[in-house]
Design a protein around this motif. Structure first.
Motif, short mmCIF file in Angstrom:
data_model
loop_
_atom_site.label_atom_id
_atom_site.label_comp_id
_atom_site.label_asym_id
_atom_site.label_seq_id
_atom_site.Cartn_x
_atom_site.Cartn_y
_atom_site.Cartn_z
N ASN A 25 -7.88 0.85 -2.51
CA ASN A 25 -8.27 1.93 -1.60
C ASN A 25 -7.12 2.40 -0.72
OD1 ASN A 25 -11.07 2.08 -2.33
ND2 ASN A 25 -11.31 0.11 -1.31
N ALA A 26 -5.96 1.77 -0.87
CA ALA A 26 -4.81 2.11 -0.02
C ALA A 26 -3.61 2.56 -0.85
CB ALA A 26 -4.44 0.91 0.85
N THR A 27 -3.87 2.91 -2.11
CA THR A 27 -2.84 3.48 -2.98
C THR A 27 -3.51 4.47 -3.91
OG1 THR A 27 -0.98 2.97 -4.44
CG2 THR A 27 -2.99 1.69 -4.77
N ALA A 28 -2.71 5.35 -4.50
CA ALA A 28 -3.27 6.37 -5.39
C ALA A 28 -2.15 7.00 -6.20
CB ALA A 28 -4.00 7.45 -4.57
N SER A 29 -2.57 7.83 -7.14
CA SER A 29 -1.65 8.60 -7.98
C SER A 29 -2.25 9.98 -8.19
CB SER A 29 -1.46 7.89 -9.32
OG SER A 29 -0.75 8.70 -10.23
N ASN A 30 -1.41 10.90 -8.57
CA ASN A 30 -1.91 12.23 -8.91
C ASN A 30 -2.63 12.23 -10.25
OD1 ASN A 30 0.44 11.82 -10.41
ND2 ASN A 30 0.90 14.01 -10.47
N ASP A 31 -2.54 11.13 -10.98
CA ASP A 31 -3.17 10.98 -12.30
C ASP A 31 -4.02 9.71 -12.26
OD1 ASP A 31 -3.63 10.03 -14.97
OD2 ASP A 31 -2.01 11.34 -15.69
N GLU A 32 -5.32 9.87 -12.25
CA GLU A 32 -6.22 8.71 -12.10
C GLU A 32 -6.08 7.71 -13.23
OE1 GLU A 32 -8.30 6.01 -10.38
OE2 GLU A 32 -7.72 7.83 -9.34
N LEU B 147 -3.32 6.99 -14.86
CA LEU B 147 -2.11 6.22 -14.58
C LEU B 147 -2.32 5.27 -13.41
CD1 LEU B 147 0.72 8.87 -15.09
CD2 LEU B 147 0.14 6.93 -16.56
N ASN B 148 -3.11 5.68 -12.43
CA ASN B 148 -3.44 4.80 -11.31
C ASN B 148 -4.18 3.56 -11.83
OD1 ASN B 148 -3.76 4.21 -8.38
ND2 ASN B 148 -5.92 4.50 -8.84
N THR B 149 -5.19 3.77 -12.66
CA THR B 149 -5.94 2.65 -13.23
C THR B 149 -5.03 1.75 -14.06
OG1 THR B 149 -7.97 3.96 -13.24
CG2 THR B 149 -7.89 2.06 -14.73
N SER B 150 -4.19 2.36 -14.87
CA SER B 150 -3.25 1.57 -15.69
C SER B 150 -2.31 0.75 -14.82
CB SER B 150 -2.45 2.49 -16.61
OG SER B 150 -3.29 3.09 -17.56
N ALA B 151 -1.77 1.36 -13.76
CA ALA B 151 -0.84 0.65 -12.87
C ALA B 151 -1.54 -0.54 -12.21
CB ALA B 151 -0.28 1.59 -11.81
N VAL C 210 4.93 2.11 -5.95
CA VAL C 210 4.18 0.93 -5.52
C VAL C 210 4.37 -0.19 -6.55
CG1 VAL C 210 1.90 -0.04 -5.00
CG2 VAL C 210 2.54 2.20 -4.10
N ILE C 211 4.17 0.12 -7.82
CA ILE C 211 4.32 -0.91 -8.84
C ILE C 211 5.77 -1.40 -8.93
CG2 ILE C 211 4.67 0.65 -10.81
CD1 ILE C 211 2.93 -1.31 -12.47
N SER C 212 6.73 -0.52 -8.76
CA SER C 212 8.14 -0.93 -8.81
C SER C 212 8.46 -1.92 -7.70
CB SER C 212 9.06 0.29 -8.69
OG SER C 212 8.91 1.14 -9.79
N CYS D 251 0.86 -1.17 0.00
CA CYS D 251 0.00 0.00 0.00
C CYS D 251 0.90 1.22 0.00
CB CYS D 251 -0.93 0.00 1.21
SG CYS D 251 -0.10 0.05 2.81
N GLY D 252 0.33 2.39 -0.19
CA GLY D 252 1.11 3.62 -0.14
C GLY D 252 1.13 4.36 -1.46
N LEU D 253 2.21 5.12 -1.65
CA LEU D 253 2.27 6.04 -2.80
C LEU D 253 3.56 5.86 -3.58
CD1 LEU D 253 1.00 9.22 -0.95
CD2 LEU D 253 -0.29 7.80 -2.54
N VAL D 254 3.56 6.19 -4.76
CA VAL D 254 2.53 6.48 -5.72
C VAL D 254 2.30 5.21 -6.54
CG1 VAL D 254 1.96 7.90 -7.77
CG2 VAL D 254 3.13 8.94 -5.84
N SER D 255 1.06 4.87 -6.81
CA SER D 255 0.72 3.58 -7.41
C SER D 255 1.47 3.29 -8.70
CB SER D 255 -0.79 3.49 -7.67
OG SER D 255 -1.19 4.52 -8.56
N ASN D 256 1.58 4.27 -9.58
CA ASN D 256 2.16 4.04 -10.91
C ASN D 256 3.67 4.21 -10.96
OD1 ASN D 256 1.15 6.91 -10.66
ND2 ASN D 256 2.42 7.11 -12.48
N ILE D 257 4.30 4.47 -9.81
CA ILE D 257 5.76 4.61 -9.81
C ILE D 257 6.34 3.67 -8.75
CG2 ILE D 257 7.72 6.20 -9.59
CD1 ILE D 257 5.82 8.47 -10.47
#
Length: 173
Positions: A148-155, A157-161, A127-129, A119-125
């Protein structure tokens, strides 16, 4: 079953600091609840901290993301809100100078976790790494990411991640 929760970079600069974004602060209670639940089960809790130095802008990352953030020993480097006070002395805390944590990877390779939640930030950078590193270190472990426990400044990119993580066999809930 041996399991752990990895809290990725839930730091001031990613929540309401130099790279903060609307919605990041709303993860605090969800992450805090997860930490408490994992502790109640006797499971491990691990933290990663994005950690840069004063020469950040001269690094590769600093050239592609020229915004100083998570400079060690600054307020922005600290874990955000109540999460900061939830770290215990026996928790593993890995400082990392790039997206994925080499120290976390090395540690996980020596463990026998059957389940790992991130969990945590940022999902597309980050967290995925770190999810990819966890998958590589323990290819047979079940990996989970709670959307619900991760997010991105770009929705988008969050969905893609989250979709890429699903493609890697990570259970996204």
């Amino acid at each position: 079953m041996k399991k752990c929760l990895i809290v990725v970079d839930y730091q001031v600069d990613f929540v309401n600091g130099t790279l903060g974004f609307d919605g990041a602060e709303r993860l605090e209670n969800t992450i805090a609840r997860k930490i408490s639940e994992y502790r109640a089960e006797g499971a491990d809790v691990i933290f990663t901290l994005d950690t840069h130095q004063s020469d950040y802008l001269k690094t590769f990352e600093g050239k592609i993301l020229p915004i100083e953030h998570c400079i060690e020993y600054t307020k922005g480097h600290e874990l955000y809100g109540k999460i900061k006070s939830m770290v215990q002395t026996n928790d593993k805390v890995f400082k990392k100078c790039t997206y994925g944590s080499e120290g976390l990877f090395d540690y996980l390779r020596k463990c026998d976790y059957k389940e790992i939640e991130l969990c945590g930030l940022v999902s597309n950078i980050c967290v995925i790494s770190n999810a990819v590193l966890a998958r590589t270190a323990l290819p047979n472990a079940q990996l989970i990411v709670d959307s619900n426990a991760t997010a991105s400044n770009d929705e988008s990119l969050n969905t893609s991640a989250l979709n890429v993580m699903r493609g890697l066999g990570i259970r996204v809930i």
